[in-house]
Design an enzyme around this catalytic site. Structure first.
Site, PDB file in Angstrom:
ATOM      1  CE  LYS A  10     -95.292 -19.129  34.161  1.00 50.10           C
ATOM      2  NZ  LYS A  10     -95.746 -19.842  35.403  1.00 50.10           N
ATOM      3  CE1 TYR A  50     -97.423 -24.442  32.991  1.00 53.76           C
ATOM      4  CE2 TYR A  50     -98.659 -22.573  32.178  1.00 53.76           C
ATOM      5  CZ  TYR A  50     -97.520 -23.098  32.737  1.00 53.76           C
ATOM      6  OH  TYR A  50     -96.468 -22.267  33.056  1.00 53.76           O
ATOM      7  CG  HIS A 116     -92.745 -22.517  31.443  1.00 50.87           C
ATOM      8  ND1 HIS A 116     -93.320 -23.528  32.192  1.00 50.87           N
ATOM      9  CD2 HIS A 116     -92.098 -23.134  30.411  1.00 50.87           C
ATOM     10  CE1 HIS A 116     -93.039 -24.697  31.631  1.00 50.87           C
ATOM     11  NE2 HIS A 116     -92.306 -24.488  30.548  1.00 50.87           N
TER      12      HIS A 116
HETATM   13  P1  IDP Z   1     -92.988 -24.658  37.614  1.00 46.71           P
HETATM   14  O1  IDP Z   1     -93.464 -23.518  36.735  1.00 46.71           O
HETATM   15  O2  IDP Z   1     -92.024 -24.183  38.677  1.00 46.71           O
HETATM   16  O3  IDP Z   1     -92.463 -25.835  36.829  1.00 46.71           O
HETATM   17  P2  IDP Z   1     -95.381 -26.277  38.081  1.00 46.71           P
HETATM   18  O4  IDP Z   1     -95.595 -27.101  39.305  1.00 46.71           O
HETATM   19  O5  IDP Z   1     -95.037 -26.987  36.813  1.00 46.71           O
HETATM   20  O6  IDP Z   1     -94.280 -25.176  38.444  1.00 46.71           O
HETATM   21  O7  IDP Z   1     -96.697 -25.413  37.879  1.00 46.71           O
HETATM   22  C1  IDP Z   1     -96.908 -24.709  36.666  1.00 46.71           C
HETATM   23  C2  IDP Z   1     -97.401 -23.320  37.003  1.00 46.71           C
HETATM   24  O8  IDP Z   1     -98.659 -23.424  37.670  1.00 46.71           O
HETATM   25  C3  IDP Z   1     -96.524 -22.541  37.985  1.00 46.71           C
HETATM   26  O9  IDP Z   1     -95.416 -21.915  37.376  1.00 46.71           O
HETATM   27  C4  IDP Z   1     -97.503 -21.551  38.559  1.00 46.71           C
HETATM   28  O10 IDP Z   1     -97.757 -20.466  37.658  1.00 46.71           O
HETATM   29  C5  IDP Z   1     -98.753 -22.409  38.664  1.00 46.71           C
HETATM   30  N1  IDP Z   1     -98.878 -23.086  39.972  1.00 46.71           N
HETATM   31  C6  IDP Z   1     -98.198 -24.181  40.403  1.00 46.71           C
HETATM   32  N2  IDP Z   1     -98.561 -24.536  41.645  1.00 46.71           N
HETATM   33  C7  IDP Z   1     -99.518 -23.647  42.018  1.00 46.71           C
HETATM   34  C8  IDP Z   1    -100.305 -23.476  43.221  1.00 46.71           C
HETATM   35  O11 IDP Z   1    -100.198 -24.229  44.201  1.00 46.71           O
HETATM   36  N3  IDP Z   1    -101.179 -22.427  43.222  1.00 46.71           N
HETATM   37  C9  IDP Z   1    -101.327 -21.581  42.165  1.00 46.71           C
HETATM   38  N4  IDP Z   1    -100.624 -21.711  41.022  1.00 46.71           N
HETATM   39  C10 IDP Z   1     -99.723 -22.720  40.947  1.00 46.71           C
HETATM   40 MG    MG Z   2     -93.451 -27.099  35.505  1.00 51.65          MG
END
Ligand code: IDP
Ligand code: MG
Length: 141
Positions: A10, A50, A116
């Site tokens: 990222k 996203y 990611h």
């Molecule tokens: P992941 O990347 O571990 O799969 P996801 O829940 O798919 O997590 O969320 C995608 C991205 O969104 C995360 O990697 C992070 O950058 C961001 N994100 C997820 N949850 C939060 C939050 O509660 N606050 C701020 N950013 C978040």
């Molecule tokens: Mg994810």
């Protein structure tokens, strides 16, 4: 089963010059890099990537972050690549990530979390094709 997964280094990873360290960790964990490029996503593109999170409160900020600079999509190949890569990077929130994981080592917040990784076979295929065409991923040795 040999699988492919999509990783993205990222914008925080690139900005902080962790790219080399993170790629080294990925390769040392047994992943083969079969696709790699550097891209800067505009907000529309980051929003599409996203889209699954568009109703979440962090979506707007996430889109701004993901379009804030260069990032590096990678296609990684390995036995059980999808699950193993999620394990290598650790929990979304670095505060909850296991020691030694990429996010524990380098991430500064739940949003700015360095990397990611696809979370399922179906999403891996969709996400790989989001960034790479078939002819960029011709199987070889
Ligand atoms: P992941 O990347 O571990 O799969 P996801 O829940 O798919 O997590 O969320 C995608 C991205 O969104 C995360 O990697 C992070 O950058 C961001 N994100 C997820 N949850 C939060 C939050 O509660 N606050 C701020 N950013 C978040
Ligand atoms: Mg994810």
């Amino acid at each position: 089963m040999v699988q492919r997964t999509l990783a993205i280094l990222k914008p925080d990873c690139v900005r902080k010059n962790f790219t080399g360290k993170v790629i080294d960790q990925i390769v040392n964990a047994g992943f083969k890099i079969v696709g790699m490029k550097m891209v800067t996503m505009d907000a529309k593109t980051a929003g599409e990537f996203y889209a699954v999170h568009k109703e979440r409160p962090f979506y707007k900020s996430l889109v701004e972050f993901m379009s804030s600079g260069r990032c590096i999509p990678l296609v990684l190949e390995k036995e059980r690549a999808i699950e193993d890569f999620r394990e290598l990077i650790g929990a979304t929130d670095p505060a909850e990530a296991e020691s030694g994981t990429v996010r524990k080592l380098y991430a500064e917040s739940k949003q700015d979390n360095i990397v990611h990784g696809s979370d399922s076979q179906e999403n891996a295929v969709t996400e790989i094709h989001f960034f790479f065409s078939e002819r960029e991923l011709i199987p070889n040795s």
